[in-house]
Write a protein that holds these residues in place. Sequence first.
Motif, short mmCIF file in Angstrom:
data_model
loop_
_atom_site.label_atom_id
_atom_site.label_comp_id
_atom_site.label_asym_id
_atom_site.label_seq_id
_atom_site.Cartn_x
_atom_site.Cartn_y
_atom_site.Cartn_z
N PRO A 196 -46.60 42.69 61.54
CA PRO A 196 -47.38 43.01 62.75
C PRO A 196 -46.53 43.79 63.75
O PRO A 196 -45.30 43.81 63.68
N LYS A 197 -47.19 44.44 64.70
CA LYS A 197 -46.51 45.18 65.74
C LYS A 197 -45.59 44.25 66.53
O LYS A 197 -45.96 43.12 66.84
N TYR A 198 -44.40 44.72 66.84
CA TYR A 198 -43.37 43.98 67.60
C TYR A 198 -42.77 42.81 66.80
O TYR A 198 -42.10 41.95 67.37
N CYS A 199 -43.07 42.76 65.50
CA CYS A 199 -42.53 41.69 64.67
C CYS A 199 -41.41 42.27 63.80
O CYS A 199 -41.61 43.26 63.09
N TYR A 200 -40.20 41.68 63.86
CA TYR A 200 -39.04 42.22 63.16
C TYR A 200 -38.28 41.11 62.44
O TYR A 200 -38.32 39.95 62.84
N PHE A 201 -37.56 41.52 61.38
CA PHE A 201 -36.70 40.58 60.67
C PHE A 201 -35.27 40.80 61.14
O PHE A 201 -34.69 41.88 60.93
N ARG A 202 -34.69 39.83 61.82
CA ARG A 202 -33.35 39.97 62.38
C ARG A 202 -32.54 38.69 62.17
O ARG A 202 -33.05 37.59 62.35
N LYS A 203 -31.29 38.90 61.78
CA LYS A 203 -30.35 37.79 61.64
C LYS A 203 -30.91 36.64 60.81
O LYS A 203 -30.76 35.45 61.13
N GLY A 204 -31.57 36.99 59.70
CA GLY A 204 -32.03 35.98 58.76
C GLY A 204 -33.31 35.27 59.11
O GLY A 204 -33.69 34.30 58.45
N ARG A 205 -34.03 35.74 60.16
CA ARG A 205 -35.32 35.12 60.48
C ARG A 205 -36.22 36.13 61.15
O ARG A 205 -35.78 37.14 61.69
#
Length: 358
Positions: free
Chosen positions: A13-22
């Motif tokens: 989804p918009k503004y949803c990112y995968f960062r630092k393992g979560r």
Amino acid sequence: MSNGTSIRCKRAPKYCYFRKGRWVYYPSIPGQPRKEITLQKNKKPLREDTPCHVLHEMIHEMLEAPSKTIQILLDKYLNSTHVQGLSQSTRDGYSFYYKTITEMKMSNGKTFGEMPFGIVTPGTIRTYLDIRVSQGVTTGANREVELLSAAYNWAYERDIATKNPCEGVRHNSEKPREKYIEDDEYEALLEVTEGKPLNIAAEITYLCRARGFEAWDITLDKIDDNKGIFIQRTKGSLPEWTTWTPRLRSVIDKALKLRKKTQSELKRKGKAVPLNNHLLISQDGLPFNKSSRSSAWRSAYAKLVKLGKASKDPDKRFTFHDIKAKGVSDHALNESGHKSEKAKAVYMRKVKEVEATK
């Protein structure tokens, strides 16, 4: 990872990112500072193998579902058995703050009450407090955030919310009030409110050194023809009988006549007379709530300002609560009902006059 191929969702989804393992949600909300929100399920961060549809469902619930807004969260909390078990004056206060919180306009055109409660961060709360200060509201803003915090804690214990964004946010500094209402200011207040419930509430507050809501909420069973008026003080203060003086008896007599007149008028119009034993009742025969009390005070104070009998200056204006401080300051023994001298000192507004040692 599986056979060297990423299993991470590529249609997040918009503004949803995968960062630092979560997975995190990093929204851009007009007028609000951006801050990461870790997406969780069952209080555990969503990891790399989270299916796309789960991410989309979660974000949809956060943003679109009406049951996830701050207003609905507060509705659920205020209708809970916990809140319903609190005193009427406390519930009235909550209702007053609820209206301010939910109706406050944001820069994106929406109200604060329409914001999904899941995306509120400590930065959002800080911004809320700063906006209220810019509107000239300091202490009230702190009380509003305390209500929000209580609602989030209640929701967290019931798995409705995953966090309390109010935690760790510093409240606005509250400067102790020093204003002493001068005699001519108080007499002017009594003049512009003559014949109205506010006049009686002010006099009971002054003569009994009561908090405002303690005066407004006095019931007939607290009035004794021989002893006087019983004040069941709150916030840890000691209960007290305030014995009769000619002035206090005159005020109560006026209140009883006004009460009887209101009930007679309701009967004359063929309307039902509500069953309650409050001394002060509205034209509908009901106890005054916080909103109507505040409205009556604002109207009276505006008249005083117009007549040149009171000031708009924040350092010189006085509040209804300052009437108690005047009562304590003017009392021969400075009685306030407080258990400690420190608490009592808050209401001592007159500068002491002390004789020299010799």
